[in-house]
Structures are given as C-alpha cells and as structure tokens.
Design a protein around this motif. Structure first.
Motif, PDB file in Angstrom:
ATOM      1  N   ALA A   9       0.809  -1.331  -0.114  1.00 19.32           N
ATOM      2  CA  ALA A   9       0.071   0.008   0.142  1.00 19.32           C
ATOM      3  C   ALA A   9       0.810   1.128  -0.144  1.00 19.32           C
ATOM      4  CB  ALA A   9      -1.159   0.007   1.216  1.00 19.32           C
ATOM      5  N   LEU A  10       1.974   1.110   0.772  1.00 19.94           N
ATOM      6  CA  LEU A  10       2.928   2.423   0.800  1.00 19.94           C
ATOM      7  C   LEU A  10       3.442   2.663  -0.709  1.00 19.94           C
ATOM      8  CD1 LEU A  10       4.653   1.871   4.133  1.00 19.94           C
ATOM      9  CD2 LEU A  10       3.120   3.509   3.655  1.00 19.94           C
ATOM     10  N   ARG A  11       3.887   1.409  -1.463  1.00 21.55           N
ATOM     11  CA  ARG A  11       4.250   1.524  -2.901  1.00 21.55           C
ATOM     12  C   ARG A  11       3.230   1.982  -4.011  1.00 21.55           C
ATOM     13  NH1 ARG A  11       8.847  -1.575  -3.658  1.00 21.55           N
ATOM     14  NH2 ARG A  11       8.000  -2.438  -5.727  1.00 21.55           N
ATOM     15  N   GLU A  12       1.838   1.454  -3.637  1.00 21.10           N
ATOM     16  CA  GLU A  12       1.152   1.421  -4.777  1.00 21.10           C
ATOM     17  C   GLU A  12      -0.157   2.355  -4.632  1.00 21.10           C
ATOM     18  OE1 GLU A  12       0.267  -2.591  -6.106  1.00 21.10           O
ATOM     19  OE2 GLU A  12       2.020  -3.128  -5.174  1.00 21.10           O
ATOM     20  N   VAL A  13      -0.266   2.957  -3.388  1.00 19.93           N
ATOM     21  CA  VAL A  13      -1.512   3.782  -3.152  1.00 19.93           C
ATOM     22  C   VAL A  13      -0.782   5.210  -3.136  1.00 19.93           C
ATOM     23  CG1 VAL A  13      -3.361   4.355  -1.661  1.00 19.93           C
ATOM     24  CG2 VAL A  13      -2.437   1.787  -1.973  1.00 19.93           C
ATOM     25  N   ASP A  14      -1.535   6.006  -3.287  1.00 18.87           N
ATOM     26  CA  ASP A  14      -1.250   7.579  -3.229  1.00 18.87           C
ATOM     27  C   ASP A  14      -0.802   7.923  -1.605  1.00 18.87           C
ATOM     28  OD1 ASP A  14      -3.900   9.010  -1.624  1.00 18.87           O
ATOM     29  OD2 ASP A  14      -4.537   7.480  -3.019  1.00 18.87           O
ATOM     30  N   PRO A  15       0.095   9.307  -1.649  1.00 19.55           N
ATOM     31  CA  PRO A  15       0.602   9.691  -0.576  1.00 19.55           C
ATOM     32  C   PRO A  15      -0.295   9.855   0.712  1.00 19.55           C
ATOM     33  CG  PRO A  15       1.716  10.752  -2.317  1.00 19.55           C
ATOM     34  CD  PRO A  15       0.495  10.027  -2.697  1.00 19.55           C
ATOM     35  N   THR A  16      -1.482  10.140   0.512  1.00 18.61           N
ATOM     36  CA  THR A  16      -2.465  10.429   1.507  1.00 18.61           C
ATOM     37  C   THR A  16      -2.397   8.963   2.535  1.00 18.61           C
ATOM     38  OG1 THR A  16      -4.287   9.359  -0.002  1.00 18.61           O
ATOM     39  CG2 THR A  16      -3.746  11.672   0.020  1.00 18.61           C
ATOM     40  N   PHE A  17      -1.986   7.838   1.959  1.00 18.53           N
ATOM     41  CA  PHE A  17      -2.100   6.874   2.861  1.00 18.53           C
ATOM     42  C   PHE A  17      -0.836   6.605   3.803  1.00 18.53           C
ATOM     43  CE2 PHE A  17      -0.542   2.298   3.919  1.00 18.53           C
ATOM     44  CZ  PHE A  17      -1.954   1.939   4.399  1.00 18.53           C
ATOM     45  N   TYR A  18       0.308   7.274   3.089  1.00 17.44           N
ATOM     46  CA  TYR A  18       1.367   7.915   4.416  1.00 17.44           C
ATOM     47  C   TYR A  18       0.928   8.712   5.497  1.00 17.44           C
ATOM     48  CZ  TYR A  18       5.539   6.306   1.846  1.00 17.44           C
ATOM     49  OH  TYR A  18       6.288   5.521   1.342  1.00 17.44           O
ATOM     50  N   GLU A  19       0.132   9.718   5.192  1.00 17.43           N
ATOM     51  CA  GLU A  19      -0.397  10.540   6.288  1.00 17.43           C
ATOM     52  C   GLU A  19      -1.200   9.975   7.242  1.00 17.43           C
ATOM     53  OE1 GLU A  19      -2.004  13.703   4.148  1.00 17.43           O
ATOM     54  OE2 GLU A  19      -0.151  14.292   3.214  1.00 17.43           O
ATOM     55  N   GLU A  20      -2.361   9.197   6.602  1.00 15.50           N
ATOM     56  CA  GLU A  20      -3.092   8.596   7.598  1.00 15.50           C
ATOM     57  C   GLU A  20      -2.484   7.496   8.683  1.00 15.50           C
ATOM     58  OE1 GLU A  20      -6.155   9.351   8.142  1.00 15.50           O
ATOM     59  OE2 GLU A  20      -6.483  10.835   6.602  1.00 15.50           O
ATOM     60  N   LEU A  21      -1.470   6.810   8.019  1.00 12.89           N
ATOM     61  CA  LEU A  21      -0.740   5.890   8.759  1.00 12.89           C
ATOM     62  C   LEU A  21       0.123   6.445   9.685  1.00 12.89           C
ATOM     63  CD1 LEU A  21      -0.504   2.789   8.642  1.00 12.89           C
ATOM     64  CD2 LEU A  21       1.465   2.990   7.432  1.00 12.89           C
ATOM     65  N   MET A  22       0.789   7.637   9.551  1.00 11.32           N
ATOM     66  CA  MET A  22       1.489   8.248  10.457  1.00 11.32           C
ATOM     67  C   MET A  22       0.394   8.896  11.481  1.00 11.32           C
ATOM     68  SD  MET A  22       4.602  10.002   8.444  1.00 11.32           S
ATOM     69  CE  MET A  22       3.731  10.984   7.339  1.00 11.32           C
ATOM     70  N   ASN A  23      -0.590   9.492  11.357  1.00  8.01           N
ATOM     71  CA  ASN A  23      -1.506  10.316  12.156  1.00  8.01           C
ATOM     72  C   ASN A  23      -2.028   8.913  13.296  1.00  8.01           C
ATOM     73  OD1 ASN A  23      -1.420  12.489  11.127  1.00  8.01           O
ATOM     74  ND2 ASN A  23      -3.185  12.347   9.669  1.00  8.01           N
ATOM     75  N   TYR A  24      -2.092   7.797  12.489  1.00  7.07           N
ATOM     76  CA  TYR A  24      -2.691   6.534  13.375  1.00  7.07           C
ATOM     77  C   TYR A  24      -1.547   6.451  14.617  1.00  7.07           C
ATOM     78  CZ  TYR A  24      -4.503   2.096  15.058  1.00  7.07           C
ATOM     79  OH  TYR A  24      -4.732   0.875  15.510  1.00  7.07           O
ATOM     80  N   GLY A  25      -0.242   6.400  13.840  1.00  7.61           N
ATOM     81  CA  GLY A  25       0.787   5.976  15.062  1.00  7.61           C
ATOM     82  C   GLY A  25       0.954   7.142  16.028  1.00  7.61           C
ATOM     83  N   ARG A  26       0.837   8.319  15.594  1.00  7.57           N
ATOM     84  CA  ARG A  26       0.999   9.296  16.703  1.00  7.57           C
ATOM     85  C   ARG A  26      -0.237   9.323  17.790  1.00  7.57           C
ATOM     86  NH1 ARG A  26       2.845  12.744  12.239  1.00  7.57           N
ATOM     87  NH2 ARG A  26       0.706  13.182  11.677  1.00  7.57           N
ATOM     88  N   SER A  27      -1.490   9.104  17.286  1.00 11.21           N
ATOM     89  CA  SER A  27      -2.554   9.087  18.140  1.00 11.21           C
ATOM     90  C   SER A  27      -2.447   7.752  19.059  1.00 11.21           C
ATOM     91  CB  SER A  27      -3.941   9.065  17.455  1.00 11.21           C
ATOM     92  OG  SER A  27      -4.169   7.942  16.608  1.00 11.21           O
TER      93      SER A  27
END
Length: 437
Positions: free
Chosen positions: A100-118
């Motif tokens: 998903a990090l390689r093939e989906v748009d960069p918004t997935f990065y942001e959502e994944l990092m937001n989940y890790g921070r919360s």
C-alpha cells in the motif's frame, strides 16, 4: 506426535480461525466486505495472498474514499497485526501495508502516521514471536527486522517529504543544510535494508522472499539517492565550516561502509534468484585518498567564530530613566559641571584628659595690663604695705579706705583668697612695667 501431524493440526486450527472471523464480519461489521478482504489477504495459509483481496484493501484506502473508511481499514490491519501469534498472518499483514505504501497515493502515508501518533506504533513488533516450530522462530526473527524497515520508511518520508520509491531522488539539488538532514535519514533506512538479510529457514521461505524482493528493489533507489547526495556533499565540503565538515565526514565514512555491506547483500539476493541479477547496480567504493584529504581539511576548517559565545564579555549595562525636558528647560544653556569635591582628610580628635580642679586659681590666665588701663580710667595706685603694721587699715590712692579695700584683702573665704592672689600678680606686673619705663 510427529511433526507432520502437528503441522496439519496448526493448519486446521488456522483455517477454522479464519472461517470464524469471516462469519463474524458478515454479521457484526458495518464494513463487512472490507473485513472479509483483510481476513482473506492475511489468513493462516503459508502462501502469498490472492491479488483480488489485496486490491479490495487498496480501494478502501485510496484518496477518493472518505477518511473515516481509510482510518477504519488501518485500524483493522493494526488490530490483526497486534492480536496474532502466527508468523504467516503477521508477515502477510506487513506485506499488505508495504504494498500500500508503494502503490497507493501519498495520503495513505499521512493517515498511517496520524494513526501512529494517536496510538502506539502499529509496526512495533519487537516482541513478536511464533514458537510453534524451529522454522517459525527463524521466520519471526526476519519479521521483526522487516517491521523495523517499514517503520523507518515512514520516518524517512517524514524527513524527506516525498517517497523515495515513487518519486525522483532530489539529493543532487539540495543545499548543505538539507543534505546534512536528508542523507542521515536515507543512510538509516539503508541500514534497515541491510538488516533484512534472511537467516536460517527464512532464506528459503517463499513469502519471505516475496517481501525481500520489494526491499531489495527499493534499496537500489535508496543507494542512488545517497550516492547523488554524497557527490553533492563533496562539492560543498571544502567550503564548509568545521562543524558541518565534521558531520559531512561522518556521512562520507558511513557511505563507504554501507557500500561494502550492500554489495554482500546483493550477492545474497542473487543467490536466491531475487531480482534476476540485472536489476542490481554496481557498487563502487569511494577512494581512500579523498577521505584522507577530507580529514586533513576538518583539522584546519574555519569555525563560525574565533571567539566562543561564553568568552564574549558583554558591556556593562547602566540603568537609566529617560527624562523628558520641558521646552523652556531645553532652551537653557547647559550648566557647567560642578567642581570636584575636595577630599578632606579626617582629623583625629583626641579626647581631652580629665584635669584636676584648680581650687587656688594658679592656672588662670594673666590679664593684660594695658587693656585694664584702657578700660579703667581711675587706675588703682598700689602702695606697698610690707612696712606697715598689719593692724593698720589699707588706704587707696583716691582716698578710699575701709570697706572698699577690705573687699579685696579680706581672706574670709576661698573666693577672697583667689582674688588676693590675682591682685598680687597684678601689682607685681605693674611694678615691673614702672621699672621698665
């Protein structure tokens, strides 16, 4: 019980768990199609997941979907990863996230990092282990290093602000400050790549090899970005201040060490027929002579300032109150400065000694006869009385007798004695003066 029987039982139990989870998703879940796709893409079967289930997950986390749906999908993957103790489920879940990090748009990065921070980091699998078999232990070891690589991939994206796999490397165009920030992040990511070299039974596992092929392909772009940045850093090196030059020298040394290890890593990948050999680039070691020239420059590199901040003597501050003059005061000429005060030495005053009382009047000052003559027009004529009898009354020059003279000569008290002594001294002085005349 033989090992084959134990393996068959584990497979049966895993299949039963997957079936139960799918049945519960169909009844209780608001996202039942997504939950079913996640369970089937990360089931207990020790083979790569079917592509249709993975594509269903990617569709759920695309930029066109509501953010609530993306957040739910990430939460479901994190829950699947946190609850399992089976190496196949954990590894296949990580593969889904990596793809998903390689093939989906960069918004997935942001959502994944937001989940890790919360919440706690979903990719933290430092304590994961599957001790069901010796092979499972080797798989668990490789899964922990693979999770560290994915977590470092997210951190590198946070520093670089772009994905090293999907975007063009930008290190050749960066200035010194950005190079000193980006290159260490890329080198740390390459360090995690080198840690993904499989050991033991994990070398021949097909699912491990599938994940390793993605890591190896990304290492090529990571190394290219580091190489471009190192060349850019060398061009700027001999103009750097000493602090930056020391950091750049450490980066250059680490680049040489990692190049040697990366060559060994590629040899392992070629032996496993990963990448078919032609995809791997040739690793060249930086010249040792240039490293020596950099070390010599660091010894004599200019500092930011020849005087450290803690050595600078600040000027003394004087407190002052601003005084605004009235217009008539401003028109007056300035008054001359006051004279410097004369320094007066303090006089030592000695305490007077206590004197004995002069009862006889011996210490009284002798009166000035000239002043007495000027003040008294009728001066007394002193007649010596030494030849006269003591019973005879004294006679004054102006004919005064009796009580006037008695006031002077009568020794009736202490005060009379003092007056008599003063009169005797006066008479003596008068006679001496008459003789001199």
């Amino acid at each position: 019980m033989s090992g084959g029987t134990q393996k068959s039982i584990r497979k049966a139990l895993g299949a039963l768990k997957d079936t139960t989870t799918v049945s519960l998703a169909k009844v209780n879940s608001d996202y039942k199609e997504l939950d079913i796709a996640i369970v089937k893409a990360t089931n207990h079967v020790e083979r790569p997941a079917k592509e249709k289930y993975i594509r269903a997950i990617f569709a759920a986390v695309s930029a066109t979907r509501p953010r609530a749906d993306v957040a739910y999908c990430i939460h479901a993957l994190a829950r699947r990863l946190a609850k399992t103790h089976n190496w196949a489920v954990a590894l296949k879940t990580l593969v889904v996230i990596h793809r998903a990090l390689r093939e989906v748009d960069p918004t997935f990065y942001e959502e994944l990092m937001n989940y890790g921070r919360s919440r706690s980091h979903m990719l933290n699998l430092a304590h994961f282990k599957d001790d069901s078999s010796p092979n499972a232990w080797d798989y668990s070891t490789w899964i922990r290093t693979y999770a560290l690589f994915l977590e470092e991939r997210l951190e590198c994206f946070r520093v670089l602000k772009y994905d090293i796999e999907m975007d063009r490397p930008r290190t050749k165009d960066l200035d010194t400050a950005e190079l000193l920030e980006h290159l260490p992040a890329l080198q740390q990511l390459l360090f995690r790549v080198l840690g993904c070299q499989p050991q033991g039974a994990a070398v021949h596992n097909f699912v491990v090899q599938l994940a390793l092929s993605m890591v190896a392909s990304e290492s090529i772009k990571i190394y290219q970005a580091i190489s471009d940045g190192t060349v850019n850093l060398v061009d700027k090196f001999f103009e750097m201040q000493r602090h930056d030059a020391m950091r750049a020298l450490d980066i250059y040394r680490r680049a040489g060490q990692q190049a040697e290890r990366l060559s060994e890593f590629y040899e392992v990948c070629k032996s496993l027929d990963i990448g078919r050999g032609e995809r791997f680039i040739k690793i060249e070691q930086p010249p040792a002579s240039f490293l020596q020239a950099m070390e010599e420059y660091v010894k004599e590199a200019p500092r930011f300032s020849t005087v450290r901040k803690d050595q600078v003597v600040a000027p003394k501050e004087i407190l002052a109150i601003e005084y605004k003059k009235a217009p008539e005061e401003e028109a007056r000429p300035p008054s001359p400065p006051p004279p410097e005060p004369v320094k007066v030495e303090p006089v030592k005053v000695e305490a007077p000694e206590a004197e004995q009382p002069d009862l006889l009047g011996l210490n009284d000052p002798v009166p000035n006869t000239k002043e007495l003559d000027d003040k008294n027009a009728l001066a007394l004529a002193i007649v010596p009385v030494s030849d006269q009898p003591t019973s005879m009354a004294p006679t004054l020059a102006n004919g005064a007798t009796g009580w006037e003279l008695a006031l002077v000569t009568a020794p009736s008290s202490n005060e009379s004695a003092v007056a008599s002594s003063k009169l005797t001294a006066y008479m003596t002085m008068q006679s001496d003066e008459a003789i001199r005349m």
